[in-house]
Design a protein around this motif. Sequence first.
Motif, short mmCIF file in Angstrom:
data_model
loop_
_atom_site.label_atom_id
_atom_site.label_comp_id
_atom_site.label_asym_id
_atom_site.label_seq_id
_atom_site.Cartn_x
_atom_site.Cartn_y
_atom_site.Cartn_z
N ILE A 1 0.35 -1.21 0.29
CA ILE A 1 -0.05 0.03 -0.36
C ILE A 1 0.62 1.64 0.33
O ILE A 1 1.90 1.52 0.00
N GLN A 2 0.14 2.16 -0.84
CA GLN A 2 1.01 3.77 -0.49
C GLN A 2 0.40 4.82 0.97
O GLN A 2 -0.88 4.13 1.19
N LEU A 3 0.85 5.07 2.34
CA LEU A 3 1.23 5.47 3.00
C LEU A 3 0.70 7.13 3.13
O LEU A 3 0.05 7.30 4.00
N PHE A 4 0.96 7.45 1.86
CA PHE A 4 0.37 8.50 1.99
C PHE A 4 1.10 9.77 0.12
O PHE A 4 1.23 8.68 -0.87
N GLN A 5 -0.03 10.59 -0.14
CA GLN A 5 -0.06 11.11 -1.56
C GLN A 5 1.52 11.80 -2.29
O GLN A 5 1.77 11.82 -2.63
N ASP A 6 1.91 12.66 -0.99
CA ASP A 6 2.63 13.62 -0.69
C ASP A 6 3.70 13.51 -0.17
O ASP A 6 3.22 14.26 0.97
N THR B 1 3.48 17.16 1.91
CA THR B 1 2.28 17.05 2.93
C THR B 1 2.28 16.30 3.70
O THR B 1 1.28 16.20 4.19
N VAL B 2 2.70 14.98 4.08
CA VAL B 2 2.59 14.04 4.87
C VAL B 2 2.74 14.33 6.34
O VAL B 2 2.43 15.26 7.14
N SER B 3 1.49 13.27 7.06
CA SER B 3 0.67 13.43 8.22
C SER B 3 0.31 12.71 8.83
O SER B 3 0.23 11.35 8.21
N ILE B 4 0.44 12.43 10.69
CA ILE B 4 0.62 11.15 10.95
C ILE B 4 -1.12 10.54 10.82
O ILE B 4 -0.66 9.52 10.59
N ASP B 5 -1.96 12.30 10.81
CA ASP B 5 -3.57 10.90 10.38
C ASP B 5 -3.47 10.42 8.89
O ASP B 5 -4.24 9.13 9.12
N GLU B 6 -3.12 10.72 8.21
CA GLU B 6 -3.23 10.48 6.50
C GLU B 6 -1.99 8.81 6.74
O GLU B 6 -2.81 8.35 6.14
N PRO C 1 4.51 7.13 12.73
CA PRO C 1 4.45 6.90 14.00
C PRO C 1 3.95 5.84 13.99
O PRO C 1 2.62 5.60 14.48
N LEU C 2 4.33 4.77 14.46
CA LEU C 2 4.23 3.42 15.65
C LEU C 2 3.70 3.34 16.26
O LEU C 2 2.60 2.15 16.74
N LYS C 3 3.89 4.01 17.45
CA LYS C 3 2.86 3.92 18.73
C LYS C 3 0.97 4.44 18.05
O LYS C 3 0.41 3.97 18.68
N GLU C 4 1.19 5.59 17.43
CA GLU C 4 -0.02 6.01 16.55
C GLU C 4 -0.75 4.02 15.90
O GLU C 4 -1.76 3.68 15.90
N ILE C 5 0.03 3.99 14.57
CA ILE C 5 -0.19 2.58 14.27
C ILE C 5 -0.56 1.73 14.96
O ILE C 5 -1.43 1.06 14.50
N ALA C 6 0.49 0.76 16.26
CA ALA C 6 -0.28 -0.29 17.04
C ALA C 6 -0.98 -0.48 17.72
O ALA C 6 -2.52 -1.36 17.99
N ALA C 7 -1.93 1.41 17.63
CA ALA C 7 -3.29 1.38 18.63
C ALA C 7 -4.50 0.65 17.76
O ALA C 7 -5.50 0.63 18.31
N VAL C 8 -3.84 1.66 15.83
CA VAL C 8 -4.79 1.24 15.14
C VAL C 8 -5.08 -0.24 14.84
O VAL C 8 -6.49 -0.65 15.26
N ARG D 1 10.18 18.18 7.63
CA ARG D 1 10.79 19.14 8.82
C ARG D 1 10.49 18.76 10.10
O ARG D 1 10.80 18.90 11.15
N ASN D 2 9.08 18.34 10.80
CA ASN D 2 8.86 17.92 11.52
C ASN D 2 9.03 16.51 12.23
O ASN D 2 9.31 15.23 11.57
N GLU D 3 9.33 16.91 13.40
CA GLU D 3 10.91 15.90 14.27
C GLU D 3 9.29 14.54 14.37
O GLU D 3 10.15 13.93 15.05
N HIS D 4 8.69 14.96 14.05
CA HIS D 4 7.40 13.31 15.25
C HIS D 4 7.44 12.55 13.50
O HIS D 4 6.99 11.40 13.13
N LEU D 5 7.78 13.42 12.06
CA LEU D 5 8.00 12.07 11.27
C LEU D 5 9.42 12.37 10.90
O LEU D 5 9.45 12.03 9.48
N SER D 6 9.96 12.52 11.22
CA SER D 6 11.69 12.72 11.21
C SER D 6 12.46 11.86 12.04
O SER D 6 12.27 12.55 12.96
#
Length: 448
Positions: free
Chosen positions: A179-184, A187-192, A222-229, A382-387
């Motif tokens: 699967i693809q996790l994001f479109q761009d 602009t990728v986000s944790i929610d996406e 964001p492994l913690k959020e993925i694990a919650a799902v 540049r978001n340090e939650h995603l890098s």
Amino acid sequence: MSSALIERGEAFSQNIDRRGFLARAGIAAIAGVAASCAQTKPIALAPANGDEWSQVRAQFNLSPDNIDLSALFIASHPKPVREAIERNRATLDENPTSYLREELNRHENEVLQAAGEYLSASPSEIALTDSTTMGLGLVYNGLKLHSGQQIITTVHDYYATHESLRLAAERSGAQIREIQLFQDQLTVSIDEIVTSIRNALTAETRVVALTWVHSSTGLKLPLKEIAAVLNDANAQRDEQQKILLCVDGVHGFGVEDVTMKDLGCDFFMAGCHKWLFGPRGTGIIWGNESAWSSVSPIIPTFMDDSSRDAWLRDDEPPARNTAKRMTPGGFKTFEHQWAMAEAFKFHLDLGKTKIAARTHELNRQCKEGLAGMSHVKLYTPRNEHLSAGIVCFDVNGLSPRDVVAKLRQRNIIATTTPYAQSHARISPSIRNSPQEIEAALTAIRALA
């Protein structure tokens, strides 16, 4: 005081009483194979000329002629690890058979204890391997899968994951869905990312195979959020149908200040010879207690006596799988494997929180500098939650190989991403300084 710094004429603070200190001190070289049982506290760095990190850099034998920004690739051993390797090698060369038979279990237990302390996990949950790739192969090909079950992975994952999964599916009849996790990427986000995982799950999904930090772009999941799902999805499933979260964690391992409980995965595979600066040719698999029952060993082990005892009795091996049974047996570079303990202790002595902060600080400097260059396209969020510690970019008019070659002419060591769509890549670590980062940015700026 730790001799790893004393012998360079620099000093850590004297707040030292961590277990294994004597094994790192010069005393250990004199004492031969004697092991210290001292209970100690972590080391606190004492600033040297106003820069505490110069002491860390002094532990590595990296050439002073280069600015090495390739921490993600393969480690230069810090002094305590080098000394442990040489100490083990010398003793094995002097009396290999006796020393191996007498000291093997002690050394293995020391490695597992140190790894458990670093991961905040039980040593019994950890298998010892040679690399991330070996860990991926052992777990994915050991999974008890069957036809009709589904493995979800992503188009962003590396060859080692895709190939291990392909081989596992070929043997089991399970289906792989990429699967693809994001479109761009920009602009990728944790929610996406989390939504993409949630929407991909089906009743047949048994495994979600992910990479914590993508070496292709530097994106950190964001492994913690993925694990919650996945926990929500598993709430209504029988034990044999629960979705397993399996993670290639090598490019966050030794960078981020987290525990296995924080991440929430079921299996975590990582080499120790990258960001952890451990002995080359070493790695670990961590699995939670219930996860180990979902895989079978691939390579015979010598770490678990029950399997060999069953063979001697011409009996069936134990039905219950364990991390020890998943640790490949055979003769190996024991001097390297046993020195793994020093790599974990090196990080613990410096402090995982301090290492994470420093690594992010240097990478923030890289990203901000690159983002301000009109001829550069930055791919790492540049978001340090995603890098984490990898920064990927392109330079207008130059191929990634050309960028790396031109930087090498200026004695700056960078790499390219080994994917169909390649980028230039730098990965600062605690071995580097802000001045080195600025020098690298100046060189990239000159490529306009």
